[in-house]
Design a protein around this motif. Structure first.
Motif, PDB file in Angstrom:
ATOM      1  N   ALA A  42       0.820  -1.213   0.000  1.00 11.88           N
ATOM      2  CA  ALA A  42       0.000   0.000   0.000  1.00 11.88           C
ATOM      3  C   ALA A  42       0.856   1.266   0.000  1.00 11.88           C
ATOM      4  O   ALA A  42       0.592   2.212  -0.752  1.00 11.88           O
ATOM      5  CB  ALA A  42      -0.930  -0.007   1.220  1.00 11.88           C
ATOM      6  N   LEU A  43       1.888   1.280   0.822  1.00 11.31           N
ATOM      7  CA  LEU A  43       2.763   2.452   0.889  1.00 11.31           C
ATOM      8  C   LEU A  43       3.551   2.636  -0.404  1.00 11.31           C
ATOM      9  O   LEU A  43       3.784   3.767  -0.850  1.00 11.31           O
ATOM     10  CB  LEU A  43       3.715   2.323   2.082  1.00 11.31           C
ATOM     11  N   MET A  44       3.964   1.521  -1.013  1.00 10.59           N
ATOM     12  CA  MET A  44       4.676   1.616  -2.285  1.00 10.59           C
ATOM     13  C   MET A  44       3.779   2.220  -3.362  1.00 10.59           C
ATOM     14  O   MET A  44       4.205   3.068  -4.147  1.00 10.59           O
ATOM     15  CB  MET A  44       5.160   0.229  -2.704  1.00 10.59           C
ATOM     16  N   HIS A  45       2.528   1.788  -3.415  1.00 14.12           N
ATOM     17  CA  HIS A  45       1.596   2.342  -4.404  1.00 14.12           C
ATOM     18  C   HIS A  45       1.374   3.832  -4.162  1.00 14.12           C
ATOM     19  O   HIS A  45       1.303   4.621  -5.116  1.00 14.12           O
ATOM     20  CB  HIS A  45       0.267   1.600  -4.346  1.00 14.12           C
ATOM     21  N   GLU A  46       1.274   4.228  -2.899  1.00 16.26           N
ATOM     22  CA  GLU A  46       1.110   5.647  -2.585  1.00 16.26           C
ATOM     23  C   GLU A  46       2.345   6.432  -3.036  1.00 16.26           C
ATOM     24  O   GLU A  46       2.223   7.532  -3.591  1.00 16.26           O
ATOM     25  CB  GLU A  46       0.885   5.833  -1.086  1.00 16.26           C
ATOM     26  N   GLY A  47       3.525   5.887  -2.775  1.00 18.62           N
ATOM     27  CA  GLY A  47       4.746   6.554  -3.203  1.00 18.62           C
ATOM     28  C   GLY A  47       4.838   6.671  -4.708  1.00 18.62           C
ATOM     29  O   GLY A  47       5.237   7.718  -5.246  1.00 18.62           O
ATOM     30  N   ASP A  48       4.437   5.598  -5.426  1.00 17.35           N
ATOM     31  CA  ASP A  48       4.474   5.623  -6.893  1.00 17.35           C
ATOM     32  C   ASP A  48       3.568   6.722  -7.440  1.00 17.35           C
ATOM     33  O   ASP A  48       3.927   7.432  -8.384  1.00 17.35           O
ATOM     34  CB  ASP A  48       4.039   4.266  -7.452  1.00 17.35           C
ATOM     35  N   ALA A  49       2.382   6.856  -6.843  1.00 13.81           N
ATOM     36  CA  ALA A  49       1.452   7.897  -7.278  1.00 13.81           C
ATOM     37  C   ALA A  49       2.038   9.292  -7.044  1.00 13.81           C
ATOM     38  O   ALA A  49       1.868  10.203  -7.866  1.00 13.81           O
ATOM     39  CB  ALA A  49       0.120   7.751  -6.539  1.00 13.81           C
ATOM     40  N   LEU A  50       2.744   9.456  -5.942  1.00 12.79           N
ATOM     41  CA  LEU A  50       3.362  10.748  -5.644  1.00 12.79           C
ATOM     42  C   LEU A  50       4.511  11.063  -6.592  1.00 12.79           C
ATOM     43  O   LEU A  50       4.742  12.232  -6.944  1.00 12.79           O
ATOM     44  CB  LEU A  50       3.839  10.760  -4.186  1.00 12.79           C
ATOM     45  N   ILE A  51       5.239  10.026  -7.033  1.00 10.79           N
ATOM     46  CA  ILE A  51       6.288  10.231  -8.042  1.00 10.79           C
ATOM     47  C   ILE A  51       5.665  10.757  -9.325  1.00 10.79           C
ATOM     48  O   ILE A  51       6.148  11.714  -9.939  1.00 10.79           O
ATOM     49  CB  ILE A  51       7.053   8.921  -8.314  1.00 10.79           C
ATOM     50  N   ARG A  52       4.571  10.118  -9.746  1.00  8.14           N
ATOM     51  CA  ARG A  52       3.901  10.547 -10.975  1.00  8.14           C
ATOM     52  C   ARG A  52       3.326  11.957 -10.826  1.00  8.14           C
ATOM     53  O   ARG A  52       3.182  12.676 -11.812  1.00  8.14           O
ATOM     54  CB  ARG A  52       2.794   9.557 -11.345  1.00  8.14           C
ATOM     55  N   ALA A  53       3.006  12.338  -9.601  1.00  7.84           N
ATOM     56  CA  ALA A  53       2.488  13.683  -9.343  1.00  7.84           C
ATOM     57  C   ALA A  53       3.608  14.703  -9.155  1.00  7.84           C
ATOM     58  O   ALA A  53       3.350  15.848  -8.775  1.00  7.84           O
ATOM     59  CB  ALA A  53       1.598  13.663  -8.105  1.00  7.84           C
ATOM     60  N   CYS A  54       4.842  14.288  -9.416  1.00  7.99           N
ATOM     61  CA  CYS A  54       6.007  15.174  -9.339  1.00  7.99           C
ATOM     62  C   CYS A  54       6.250  15.704  -7.929  1.00  7.99           C
ATOM     63  O   CYS A  54       6.631  16.873  -7.749  1.00  7.99           O
ATOM     64  CB  CYS A  54       5.877  16.331 -10.323  1.00  7.99           C
ATOM     65  N   THR A  55       6.017  14.864  -6.936  1.00  7.69           N
ATOM     66  CA  THR A  55       6.330  15.215  -5.547  1.00  7.69           C
ATOM     67  C   THR A  55       7.229  14.122  -4.966  1.00  7.69           C
ATOM     68  O   THR A  55       6.789  13.337  -4.104  1.00  7.69           O
ATOM     69  CB  THR A  55       5.046  15.376  -4.706  1.00  7.69           C
ATOM     70  N   PRO A  56       8.465  14.052  -5.443  1.00  9.04           N
ATOM     71  CA  PRO A  56       9.352  12.959  -5.028  1.00  9.04           C
ATOM     72  C   PRO A  56       9.698  12.963  -3.549  1.00  9.04           C
ATOM     73  O   PRO A  56       9.958  11.905  -2.976  1.00  9.04           O
ATOM     74  CB  PRO A  56      10.596  13.180  -5.884  1.00  9.04           C
ATOM     75  N   ASP A  57       9.720  14.155  -2.935  1.00 11.12           N
ATOM     76  CA  ASP A  57      10.032  14.195  -1.502  1.00 11.12           C
ATOM     77  C   ASP A  57       8.946  13.488  -0.688  1.00 11.12           C
ATOM     78  O   ASP A  57       9.238  12.746   0.257  1.00 11.12           O
ATOM     79  CB  ASP A  57      10.216  15.635  -1.028  1.00 11.12           C
ATOM     80  N   ALA A  58       7.667  13.711  -1.067  1.00 15.15           N
ATOM     81  CA  ALA A  58       6.568  13.027  -0.385  1.00 15.15           C
ATOM     82  C   ALA A  58       6.606  11.531  -0.676  1.00 15.15           C
ATOM     83  O   ALA A  58       6.327  10.703   0.199  1.00 15.15           O
ATOM     84  CB  ALA A  58       5.228  13.610  -0.816  1.00 15.15           C
ATOM     85  N   ALA A  59       6.970  11.165  -1.910  1.00 17.31           N
ATOM     86  CA  ALA A  59       7.085   9.753  -2.267  1.00 17.31           C
ATOM     87  C   ALA A  59       8.171   9.078  -1.436  1.00 17.31           C
ATOM     88  O   ALA A  59       7.998   7.954  -0.952  1.00 17.31           O
ATOM     89  CB  ALA A  59       7.398   9.611  -3.750  1.00 17.31           C
ATOM     90  N   LEU A  60       9.274   9.781  -1.257  1.00 22.14           N
ATOM     91  CA  LEU A  60      10.388   9.230  -0.494  1.00 22.14           C
ATOM     92  C   LEU A  60       9.958   8.932   0.944  1.00 22.14           C
ATOM     93  O   LEU A  60      10.364   7.916   1.528  1.00 22.14           O
ATOM     94  CB  LEU A  60      11.560  10.208  -0.516  1.00 22.14           C
ATOM     95  N   ALA A  61       9.141   9.803   1.509  1.00 20.87           N
ATOM     96  CA  ALA A  61       8.648   9.579   2.869  1.00 20.87           C
ATOM     97  C   ALA A  61       7.829   8.289   2.942  1.00 20.87           C
ATOM     98  O   ALA A  61       7.928   7.526   3.915  1.00 20.87           O
ATOM     99  CB  ALA A  61       7.809  10.763   3.324  1.00 20.87           C
ATOM    100  N   LYS A  62       7.033   8.009   1.897  1.00 24.67           N
ATOM    101  CA  LYS A  62       6.247   6.783   1.860  1.00 24.67           C
ATOM    102  C   LYS A  62       7.157   5.556   1.762  1.00 24.67           C
ATOM    103  O   LYS A  62       6.926   4.535   2.428  1.00 24.67           O
ATOM    104  CB  LYS A  62       5.281   6.813   0.680  1.00 24.67           C
ATOM    105  N   TYR A  63       8.198   5.662   0.946  1.00 29.64           N
ATOM    106  CA  TYR A  63       9.122   4.531   0.803  1.00 29.64           C
ATOM    107  C   TYR A  63       9.884   4.290   2.105  1.00 29.64           C
ATOM    108  O   TYR A  63      10.124   3.136   2.486  1.00 29.64           O
ATOM    109  CB  TYR A  63      10.095   4.782  -0.355  1.00 29.64           C
TER     110      TYR A  63
END
Length: 218
Positions: A42-63
């Protein structure tokens, strides 16, 4: 003239990974009270969505959070995605370190080898880049991106003949690979083979027109 760079190094991206069956596998479930594979997914999917939304810092927090629920705290997919996030953020050294951590867990991780090879290329560590990309090809010999990347490294080293060989392999595997066709056309041009260079540029132009027409219709 260097090969076309419009493909952003043809790295394996989050979207590429999502197009394949989910590769996260966590063995030994239940051995650790913190191990929770469903939470990791679930967290990986959330991070992937944030990468696509161009918010890598938020994605990194999920990872980072996902890693807390991984068996023994090590999962190559989580490390791989953290590498993608760091690369998008421009933190190249940290991205390379994450890909290397993924490879420590899974040495034959083709996508991590491909992305690490691209980083070494950008760092002008050409021999190391070639080594990583060759290992990636050994694991996954049908990935046109890796052949195009390896051709780019040889072109940057000034070995146009070898570059042309790898660009040709990329085009044979994926005839619609526009960047590889452009790179092959440039290689032919530098070899003085203007007739075949013109053919490759023509094919690339037709692909571009086709993409524009499809976009207009859409």
């Amino acid at each position: 003239a260097l090969p076309s760079s419009t493909g952003a190094d043809s790295e394996e991206s989050v979207d590429d990974i999502l197009a394949e069956p989910n590769a996260i596998t966590l063995e030994g479930e239940g051995d650790s009270p913190l191990s929770d594979p469903d939470k990791v997914v679930a967290l990986m999917h959330e991070g992937d969505a944030l990468i696509r939304a161009c918010t890598p810092d938020a994605a990194l927090a999920k990872y980072h959070e996902a890693l807390k629920f991984v068996e023994h705290g090590e999962d190559p997919e989580v490390f791989f995605n953290r590498g993608i996030a760091y690369k998008v953020m421009g933190q190249i050294d940290k991205a390379a370190a994450e890909y290397e951590r993924a490879l420590e867990v899974t040495p034959k991780y083709a996508e991590a080898l491909n992305n690490l090879g691209n980083i070494r290329k950008d760092q002008k560590q050409y021999d190391e880049a070639i080594r990583c990309l060759e290992l990636s090809i050994e694991v996954f010999p049908d990935n046109p991106n890796t052949y195009n990347n390896r051709g780019t490294v040889f072109a940057m080293k000034g070995n146009v003949n070898k570059a042309a060989v790898y660009f040709t392999k990329a085009v044979r595997l994926q005839p619609s690979y526009m960047d590889a066709r452009q790179n092959l056309g440039l290689a032919y041009q530098q070899q003085g083979r203007l007739d075949v260079a013109e053919k490759e540029f023509g094919e690339a132009l037709q692909m571009t027109r086709g993409m524009m027409l499809r976009e207009e219709k859409r």
